[in-house]
Enzyme design. Sequence first.
Site, PDB file in Angstrom:
ATOM      1  N   ALA A  19       0.836  -1.189   0.000  1.00 41.92           N
ATOM      2  CA  ALA A  19       0.000   0.000   0.000  1.00 41.92           C
ATOM      3  C   ALA A  19       0.878   1.248   0.000  1.00 41.92           C
ATOM      4  O   ALA A  19       1.869   1.328   0.742  1.00 41.92           O
ATOM      5  CB  ALA A  19      -0.913  -0.002   1.228  1.00 41.92           C
ATOM      6  N   GLY A  22       3.955   3.173  -4.374  1.00 42.90           N
ATOM      7  CA  GLY A  22       4.275   3.823  -5.640  1.00 42.90           C
ATOM      8  C   GLY A  22       4.084   2.899  -6.826  1.00 42.90           C
ATOM      9  O   GLY A  22       4.467   3.231  -7.954  1.00 42.90           O
ATOM     10  N   HIS A  60      -6.160   8.651  -8.396  1.00 43.11           N
ATOM     11  CA  HIS A  60      -5.731   7.872  -9.561  1.00 43.11           C
ATOM     12  C   HIS A  60      -6.246   8.510 -10.851  1.00 43.11           C
ATOM     13  O   HIS A  60      -5.503   8.632 -11.827  1.00 43.11           O
ATOM     14  CB  HIS A  60      -6.217   6.421  -9.455  1.00 43.11           C
ATOM     15  N   ASP A  93      -5.396  -1.757 -13.140  1.00 36.57           N
ATOM     16  CA  ASP A  93      -5.110  -1.295 -11.788  1.00 36.57           C
ATOM     17  C   ASP A  93      -6.389  -1.409 -10.959  1.00 36.57           C
ATOM     18  O   ASP A  93      -7.343  -0.687 -11.204  1.00 36.57           O
ATOM     19  CB  ASP A  93      -4.613   0.145 -11.821  1.00 36.57           C
TER      20      ASP A  93
END
Length: 185
Positions: A19, A22, A60, A93
């Site tokens: 978590a 990066g 994001h 992702d």
Amino acid sequence: MSQTPSSPAPRSTLVLGGARSGKSAFAEDIAVRAGGPVRYLATAVPDPADHDFAERIATHRGRRPAGWSTVESADPATILAEPAQPPALTLIDDIGTWLTGRIDARDAWDAPRGTVCPDTDALVAAVAAYTGDLVIVSPEVGMGVIPATRSGRLFRDEIGILNQRLAQVCDEAFLVVAGLPLRLK
């Protein structure tokens, strides 16, 4: 006889990390450096009541270049069965969010381990068969303490096995720690 230059073979890359390691930013950088169009496959199913998770999703979204196409889907295997049109690098992702959704969908938090195998088998097969460039982001959670709850142990075990399988079918793999990528394969 003259030969035309061939394009490089498609590459599949697995990016692992903890978590806030990066890992997503590193995967996005791979996609940017590829220099072509990108199809971003977001696996999260937003919950309007979860403001913290909504902020993560917004972060994001804010990092993605405007030219990237985004597909929000909880089913990456189906999306990978259809090549990006026009051809584009596909960035998924993240696999941990997808796996959580599959465990939820199968009501498998208290079920025996392996209950989500049909889903993970389909994903691994889709990744192995995919003919385009692919970057996959997944959490590495097995480096910490043993979770105190059954659900935590179940997730840790299922994602660990799935990450091993994805690493086997991907051309390369990286572990990102403190924003620094380490090539594993």
